[in-house]
Write a protein that holds these residues in place. Structure first.
Motif, mmCIF file in Angstrom:
data_model
loop_
_atom_site.group_PDB
_atom_site.id
_atom_site.type_symbol
_atom_site.label_atom_id
_atom_site.label_comp_id
_atom_site.label_asym_id
_atom_site.label_seq_id
_atom_site.Cartn_x
_atom_site.Cartn_y
_atom_site.Cartn_z
ATOM 1 N N GLU A 182 4.049 5.656 -2.560
ATOM 2 C CA GLU A 182 4.277 4.510 -1.684
ATOM 3 C C GLU A 182 3.028 4.199 -0.876
ATOM 4 N N LEU A 183 2.313 5.264 -0.441
ATOM 5 C CA LEU A 183 1.077 5.069 0.309
ATOM 6 C C LEU A 183 0.069 4.283 -0.517
ATOM 7 N N ILE A 184 -0.095 4.701 -1.783
ATOM 8 C CA ILE A 184 -1.077 4.032 -2.635
ATOM 9 C C ILE A 184 -0.636 2.604 -2.937
ATOM 10 N N ASN A 185 0.674 2.416 -3.212
ATOM 11 C CA ASN A 185 1.179 1.064 -3.458
ATOM 12 C C ASN A 185 0.983 0.170 -2.239
ATOM 13 N N THR A 186 1.187 0.741 -1.047
ATOM 14 C CA THR A 186 0.968 -0.029 0.182
ATOM 15 C C THR A 186 -0.499 -0.392 0.328
ATOM 16 N N ASP A 187 -1.365 0.573 0.013
ATOM 17 C CA ASP A 187 -2.804 0.280 0.061
ATOM 18 C C ASP A 187 -3.161 -0.837 -0.915
ATOM 19 N N ILE A 188 -2.564 -0.780 -2.109
ATOM 20 C CA ILE A 188 -2.832 -1.826 -3.098
ATOM 21 C C ILE A 188 -2.394 -3.188 -2.559
ATOM 22 N N ALA A 189 -1.194 -3.234 -1.977
ATOM 23 C CA ALA A 189 -0.690 -4.488 -1.426
ATOM 24 C C ALA A 189 -1.590 -4.975 -0.303
ATOM 25 N N ASN A 190 -1.998 -4.054 0.578
ATOM 26 C CA ASN A 190 -2.856 -4.440 1.696
ATOM 27 C C ASN A 190 -4.221 -4.913 1.209
ATOM 28 N N MET A 191 -4.758 -4.224 0.178
ATOM 29 C CA MET A 191 -6.050 -4.671 -0.350
ATOM 30 C C MET A 191 -5.926 -6.041 -0.994
ATOM 31 N N ASN A 192 -4.808 -6.262 -1.694
ATOM 32 C CA ASN A 192 -4.572 -7.586 -2.271
ATOM 33 C C ASN A 192 -4.482 -8.659 -1.187
ATOM 34 N N ASN A 193 -3.820 -8.311 -0.078
ATOM 35 C CA ASN A 193 -3.618 -9.272 1.014
ATOM 36 C C ASN A 193 -4.875 -9.491 1.839
ATOM 37 N N PHE A 194 -5.587 -8.393 2.120
ATOM 38 C CA PHE A 194 -6.646 -8.466 3.111
ATOM 39 C C PHE A 194 -8.043 -8.583 2.510
ATOM 40 N N LEU A 195 -8.188 -8.236 1.247
ATOM 41 C CA LEU A 195 -9.518 -8.214 0.658
ATOM 42 C C LEU A 195 -9.711 -9.271 -0.412
ATOM 43 N N SER A 196 -8.883 -10.287 -0.437
ATOM 44 C CA SER A 196 -9.021 -11.336 -1.445
ATOM 45 C C SER A 196 -10.351 -12.062 -1.254
ATOM 46 N N GLN A 197 -10.806 -12.661 -2.311
ATOM 47 C CA GLN A 197 -12.147 -13.248 -2.311
ATOM 48 C C GLN A 197 -12.318 -14.381 -1.302
ATOM 49 N N ASN A 198 -11.214 -15.067 -0.930
ATOM 50 C CA ASN A 198 -11.360 -16.219 -0.037
ATOM 51 C C ASN A 198 -11.290 -15.831 1.439
ATOM 52 N N GLN A 199 -11.248 -14.540 1.744
ATOM 53 C CA GLN A 199 -11.226 -14.095 3.133
ATOM 54 C C GLN A 199 -12.556 -13.482 3.481
ATOM 55 N N LYS A 200 -12.963 -13.630 4.694
ATOM 56 C CA LYS A 200 -14.193 -13.037 5.169
ATOM 57 C C LYS A 200 -13.862 -11.961 6.193
ATOM 58 N N PRO A 201 -14.555 -10.817 6.138
ATOM 59 C CA PRO A 201 -14.267 -9.760 7.112
ATOM 60 C C PRO A 201 -14.709 -10.167 8.520
#
Length: 201
Positions: A182-201
């Protein structure tokens, strides 16, 4: 220095009880299959380290801040997601091997005693027939039966204890396994949400 993906047994939340032995087991397993170069494992360590600092940042801020250094090195966010999924496949394979191990342990710890009980029960039946045929040997045979029955009781208790021990072992493993999954799946979801190409850090 490797930062554990689980800092303490309470990190999973009050509703989940993680076994420290299996936390160490899975951490060492992740280290053993760590892919060359930066990937999800290294990214997750950075995220966990930032979370442990209690910086007050939101999940999104933590993930995006953790990605800044990797992004500067030219590592795309998709690579971390892909390698996280690869680690999940390693986990599935590892669980399968653990189930094989438990099956073997069950055969070793319980199968022998169960077979012995079958043999002893059969022997008791033969002895009862001897009682009817050989009255002179009744006392000796009844003594043997009594000893066999005691051994059966001891074996039944041993079987019950071994089954409970193995059940608890499986429960501790699967609880920790599901939490890591679940931790890894959550990380995957968060990376999909937060690290998408159209977002800037």
């Amino acid at each position: 220095m490797v930062v554990p993906l689980v800092q303490n047994v309470n990190q999973a939340g009050d509703s989940v009880s993680l076994d420290p032995e299996y936390i160490e087991h899975f951490t060492e397993f992740l280290e053993s299959v760590d892919l060359p170069g930066p990937d999800y494992f290294e990214f997750a360590q950075v995220v966990r380290a930032m979370e442990s600092e209690n910086s007050g940042m939101s999940k999104e801020q933590i993930y995006r801040m953790a990605y800044i250094g990797f992004k500067a090195q030219g590592h795309p966010a998709k690579m971390f997601i892909d390698t996280a999924m690869q680690y999940l496949s390693y986990f599935e394979e590892h669980k399968g091997k653990f189930e094989q191990y438990l099956s073997s342990e069950t055969d070793t710890a319980i199968g022998t005693k169960r077979s012995e009980n079958i043999a002893l029960t059969k022997k008791n039946g033969e002895n009862l027939q001897k009682i009817a045929d050989l009255k002179a040997q009744i006392k000796a045979i009844e003594t043997e039966n009594s000893q066999n029955s005691q051994k059966i009781k001891i074996n039944e208790e041993a079987i019950s204890n071994e089954e409970e021990r193995i059940r608890k072992k499986r429960t501790r493993f699967e609880t920790t396994y599901e939490w890591f999954k679940e931790l890894i799946n959550t990380d995957i979801a968060n990376m999909n949400n937060f690290l998408s190409q159209n977002q800037k850090p």
